[in-house]
Design an enzyme around this catalytic site. Structure first.
Site, mmCIF file in Angstrom:
data_model
loop_
_atom_site.group_PDB
_atom_site.id
_atom_site.type_symbol
_atom_site.label_atom_id
_atom_site.label_comp_id
_atom_site.label_asym_id
_atom_site.label_seq_id
_atom_site.Cartn_x
_atom_site.Cartn_y
_atom_site.Cartn_z
ATOM 1 N N ARG A 208 20.542 9.073 -15.778
ATOM 2 C CA ARG A 208 21.279 9.415 -16.985
ATOM 3 C C ARG A 208 20.542 8.813 -18.170
ATOM 4 O O ARG A 208 20.033 7.683 -18.090
ATOM 5 C CB ARG A 208 22.728 8.890 -16.926
ATOM 6 N N GLU A 237 20.825 13.709 -25.659
ATOM 7 C CA GLU A 237 20.342 15.066 -25.381
ATOM 8 C C GLU A 237 21.469 16.072 -25.645
ATOM 9 O O GLU A 237 22.644 15.740 -25.471
ATOM 10 C CB GLU A 237 19.822 15.178 -23.943
ATOM 11 N N HIS A 254 15.749 17.351 -18.446
ATOM 12 C CA HIS A 254 16.893 17.129 -17.544
ATOM 13 C C HIS A 254 16.941 18.182 -16.450
ATOM 14 O O HIS A 254 17.964 18.832 -16.225
ATOM 15 C CB HIS A 254 18.205 17.128 -18.337
#
Length: 379
Positions: A208, A237, A254
């Site tokens: 994360r 993000e 990601h």
């Protein structure tokens, strides 16, 4: 019955249509108005599942087709009679493949010899345990760091991060994001931790974004406290820090867990959870017709290659991570679009490997990593 679903979840279209009404929408557009008359929600991390989106709705079940669940206010859901599931381990092999490609690039780009290198794997759950196994197969010395497991299992096999941080060549984070408690992971990688690392160390984060303090990492890279960073996840993000991105060695949007196999697993787990909750008769549902990789057969002449170099070539063939890196660098504002339109990536098991002038050590290593079909053609 009505289901609302994120329209980027693969293999879902057509599954529930003969059972109930289903509405597909982009995850960021699923809000309280959309959910007002819904009974269930199938989602990814972009939909916030909390009082703001759920209060006053009919929703009784949330299935998240992702390993993470910090987008779900679990306490609020529990207090308001809403069941929820996530998909633990669904993309663990995909993240393992991501790390394998990073390791391969260390060999190819930086001339590393992986055997004997020391790595701290922080968070040893479904994903971290696979990364740990991968590193061990590659001959690395692995320090597993997982305080909650160490406490729960009363195990002495885990290490304390502060005790080994100055000795490791790589640190890779695989923790959930927790903000409170003794073992909180928010900004676990901070200026204090970075200052204790080797100047040749590599920081990798695919867990994360907020596990790493982005400003502290940027400062460490600028001052050369550490050698390089690989970031798949970011603070704030999709609005990521371009200055930090420019300082990192490898950057991706990601997508570490975005293999098609991992996505199919997440969808499968979500569909089965919804089916069990509402008794829809699809408790054993399996995804069908998963596309093959474009270059399924990997042919490699190993005559002038070390085992590590040959292995690295095979790993990068399955996932050329530098392509994702280039796409993000060329279009930082396309972060979300790159995730939503991510190209097909299959895991090791989907490939056939044909080696010329290879050896049994390489064959066994590939099989141990998950390649099902490996053929040796020695001349």
């Amino acid at each position: 019955m009505k289901i609302v679903a994120d329209d980027k979840i693969p293999f879902l279209n057509g599954v529930f249509e003969d059972k109930c009404e289903i509405e597909y929408l982009p995850g960021g557009e699923i809000d309280d108005l959309v959910l007002k008359n819904a009974d269930a929600l199938i989602t990814r991390t972009r939909t916030k599942c909390n009082a703001s989106s759920l209060e006053g709705s009919k929703v009784k079940m949330i299935a998240s087709a992702t390993i993470g669940f910090d987008h779900i206010d679990t306490e609020w859901c529990a207090n308001n009679g809403i069941k929820w599931t996530n998909a633990p381990g669904c993309n663990a092999e995909s993240v393992k493949q991501y790390l394998a490609s990073v390791f391969a690039q260390l060999v190819i780009d930086k001339g590393w010899e992986l055997k004997g290198k020391k790595i701290a794997v922080v968070g040893v759950g479904n994903v971290g345990s696979r990364v740990s196994s991968l590193a061990k197969l590659l001959g690395m010395e692995v320090y597993e760091v997982d305080p909650p497991r160490a406490e729960t299992e009363k195990s002495t096999s885990f290490f304390k991060l502060e005790e080994i941080i100055s000795d490791v060549d790589i640190i890779s984070f695989h923790t959930p994001l927790t903000r409170v408690g003794e073992d909180a992971t928010y900004h676990l990688c901070n200026s204090n931790l970075l200052s204790k690392m080797k100047s040749t160390a590599i920081v990798i984060n695919s867990s994360r974004g907020e596990v790493v303090d982005g400003n502290a990492l940027k400062s460490a890279l600028v001052s050369e406290e550490i050698e390089a960073a690989v970031l798949d996840v970011w603070e704030h993000e999709p609005n990521i820090d371009k200055e930090l991105m420019d300082k990192c060695w490898i950057v991706t949007p990601h997508i570490a867990g975005y293999s098609l196999d991992g996505k199919a697993n997440g969808t499968m787990m979500s569909i089965r959870a919804i089916s069990r909750h509402f008794n829809l008769g699809m408790d054993d549902w399996l995804p069908q017709n998963i596309p093959e990789p474009k270059r399924k057969i990997i042919e490699l002449d190993c005559e002038y290659l070390s085992v590590e170099r040959a292995l690295s070539s095979v790993l990068v063939h399955t996932y050329p991570i530098k392509e994702d890196d280039l796409r993000l660098r060329m279009n930082i504002k396309g972060f979300e679009k790159q995730r939503g339109a991510y190209p097909i990536r299959r895991e090791f098991k989907a490939f056939d490997v044909v080696l010329t002038n290879g050896n049994k050590e390489l064959v066994e290593l590939l099989k141990s990593l998950g390649f099902k079909n490996v053929k040796l053609l020695n001349q």
